[in-house]
Design a protein around this motif. Structure first.
Motif, short mmCIF file in Angstrom:
data_model
loop_
_atom_site.label_atom_id
_atom_site.label_comp_id
_atom_site.label_asym_id
_atom_site.label_seq_id
_atom_site.Cartn_x
_atom_site.Cartn_y
_atom_site.Cartn_z
N TYR A 196 0.81 -1.23 0.00
CA TYR A 196 0.00 0.00 0.00
C TYR A 196 0.85 1.28 0.00
N GLY A 197 1.84 1.30 0.89
CA GLY A 197 2.68 2.50 0.98
C GLY A 197 3.41 2.77 -0.32
N GLU A 248 2.38 1.92 -3.34
CA GLU A 248 1.42 2.45 -4.31
C GLU A 248 1.16 3.93 -4.07
N MET A 249 1.06 4.30 -2.77
CA MET A 249 0.73 5.68 -2.46
C MET A 249 1.86 6.62 -2.84
N SER A 250 3.09 6.17 -2.63
CA SER A 250 4.19 7.06 -3.00
C SER A 250 4.53 6.91 -4.48
N GLY A 251 3.95 5.89 -5.12
CA GLY A 251 4.08 5.73 -6.57
C GLY A 251 5.51 5.56 -7.05
#
Lengths: 285, 273
Positions: free
Chosen positions: A126-127, A129-132
């Protein structure tokens, strides 16, 4: 020595800090100079949570912030994470003032905070994905490796509600490590798991931090947890919080079976003594 | 009889066996549920067979079945079904799309909520079937006024549920996402949307029942075709068997649609304990 500086009378300490901010602020990994944090109370009056705290953290250290509950140690951690603005003073991370959260500082909270609709593997990604920063497939491979590290490789396809509290907290840790933070901020992460699990997790955390080469700032109110984990223990006074003492813990690592050794118990006693006197005396006297 | 089963969390869970039947819980549920319906039908058939109530007040179950068969042997019923089906379908689709979109926006942006909440509460407080005559004046007696009434009745459960779903999101999850530097759009997509799915589906389930009321009332206010109009006409001519047949059609439509939403709810609820 650090202990000498923080236990100086306030005036002198302020002088030392301003010197430090002139000379040393940029040299430290994390630097807090005379940081105060106030917020508006219920009646509109300002409440002081953190009162002129001087603090430095060097790369690779594991430091515990210890204090009675409500002393502002979590407030300080939130400021380092970038969730909370400081009211006065200077707070630098790698030479830059902290202004907002970033993936270079990952936070591990007391509640696991896993997304219930994602399986364990996708909670860990998840982390990322969020920071891409990573492609999906890369992220999944990276997350599998981390699950291996925290001992949950067999549970990649499980959902959070199928795991015990201790396992959820390990997923939480893996998720924080996945973004490859330089600084790991931990806010009483093991407070809500049972005693045996907690001790096992503490051992694992030390191992993981060593292998992943992260710096850690760990908030706790548990004295033996602080002594077991930390290179340095910073003891906070009652609210408004200030650091009354630093204790350097010179116990060799790994510390897997250090808990019953006299050295360990002596440190626990020393820290407990400081904490007891800090809790008695109001800090602003 | 109870057996202790350990689940993954290690907590013991009791698995009750059926007290009366000794069957598994699922089977027992189906058997008992069917049994009551069967008893009801037997009593109903007996009451009519013994002539306790005249057929004009209470038709026999077999009479209702043959009325239903009669209905489906003529082509008129297909026009009725098509008409009511269109009203229900368009109304529900409109209610779902507007309700979900508006509910998400109002829940996500507090200011939009402050802006629209009083108006929504005002509309919600009106018995919305009372808007029917007004809608006929505005939109005429055709399909559009009926779709509008179904929409107005069904949109509120979806909208109110969706917005409260977004508002009651786990604040801790939002903090975690921000900690990872997630943008608002990503937080919305990965937390607000999946987090409010159970609420949205709950709203849709309520909306199905409300929409059926809307279809009936709309056709009562004047319609050429439609199952509601069929019931209304039959009632005025004391053809109670046809009234019952019409009710049955409504009930089946409601059960099928509700079952569909429940099936969706179960699929999305796999992650909930």
């Amino acid at each position: 020595m650090a202990i000498a500086r923080v236990s100086m009378p306030p005036k002198q300490a302020a002088g030392a800090a301003s010197q430090a901010s002139a000379a040393g602020a940029a040299d430290h990994y994390l630097y807090a100079g005379q940081v105060s944090i106030a917020y508006a109370g219920r009646g509109g009056e300002t409440m002081l949570a953190i009162d002129h705290v001087d603090f430095v953290l060097e790369r690779g250290e594991f430091v515990c912030l210890l204090g009675p509950s409500g002393c502002g140690k979590t407030t300080f951690l939130n400021a380092v994470a970038g969730f909370l603005p400081i009211s006065s003073g200077q707070l630098n991370f790698e030479g830059q003032p902290v202004s907002r959260p970033g993936p270079d500082r990952a936070m591990v909270f007391q509640q696991p905070g896993l997304l219930p609709w994602r399986d364990v593997l996708h909670n860990v990604t998840y982390g990322l994905e969020m920071s891409g920063r990573m492609r999906r497939r890369e992220a999944a491979a990276h997350a599998s490796a981390l699950l291996e590290l925290v001992g949950l490789a067999d549970f990649a396809r499980s959902y959070p509600h199928q795991l015990s509290g201790g396992m959820q907290q390990r997923v939480n840790l893996a998720r924080a490590l996945a973004v490859e933070p330089e600084l790991l901020l931990l806010d009483e992460p093991f407070a809500s798991v049972d005693a045996q699990t907690r001790e096992a997790l503490q051992v694992e955390l030390l191992g993981i931090c060593k292998r992943a080469e992260v710096t850690a700032l760990f908030v706790t109110h548990d004295i033996s947890e602080a002594v077991f984990l930390a290179d340095r223990v910073c003891i906070f006074s009652r609210r408004p919080g200030r650091i009354v003492r630093e204790v350097r813990v010179n116990l060799p690592k790994p510390r897997d079976d250090v808990r019953l050794k006299p050295d360990f118990l002596a440190y626990v006693q020393e820290v407990a003594g400081v904490l007891a006197s800090a809790a008695k005396a109001p800090s602003n006297s | 009889m109870a057996t202790i089963v350990l689940d993954d969390s290690g907590a013991p869970k009791r698995q009750e066996r059926g007290v009366l039947t000794g069957m598994g819980q699922g089977t027992e549920r189906v058997v008992l549920g069917t049994a009551f319906i069967a008893v009801l039908f037997v009593v109903w058939e007996l009451v009519t067979a013994l002539g306790i109530e005249p057929p004009i007040l209470l038709p026999s179950p077999s009479g209702v079945v043959s009325a239903l068969a009669n209905l489906f042997s003529s082509s008129d019923i297909w026009a009725d079904l098509a008409e009511s089906g269109k009203e229900l379908f368009y109304g529900l689709v409109l209610a779902a799309s507007v309700g979900i979109t508006a509910g998400l926006s109002i829940g996500w942006y507090p200011r939009l909520g402050y802006f629209f909440d009083p108006f929504i509460n005002f509309l919600y407080a009106i018995p919305r079937v009372a808007l029917g005559p007004l809608l006929i004046v505005w939109l005429g007696i055709g399909l559009s006024s009926k779709v509008a009434l179904v929409f107005l009745i069904a949109v509120f459960p979806v909208l109110v549920n969706t917005s409260s779903g977004v508002r009651s999101l786990d604040q801790h999850l939002l903090r975690v996402a921000r900690c990872f530097g997630a943008s608002d759009l990503k937080i919305f997509r990965t937390i607000a949307l999946p987090g409010s799915v159970p609420f949205i589906l709950g709203g849709l389930r309520l909306a199905v029942g409300q929409a059926l009321i809307g279809v009936f009332v709309a056709e009562l206010l004047g319609a050429q075709h439609g199952v509601g109009a069929l019931i209304d006409n039959a009632g005025q001519q004391f053809q109670t068997d046809i009234v019952f047949a019409g009710l049955l059609i409504f009930a089946v439509a409601g059960m099928v649609l509700t079952g569909l939403v429940r099936w969706l709810e179960r699929r999305f609820d796999a992650w909930r304990v």
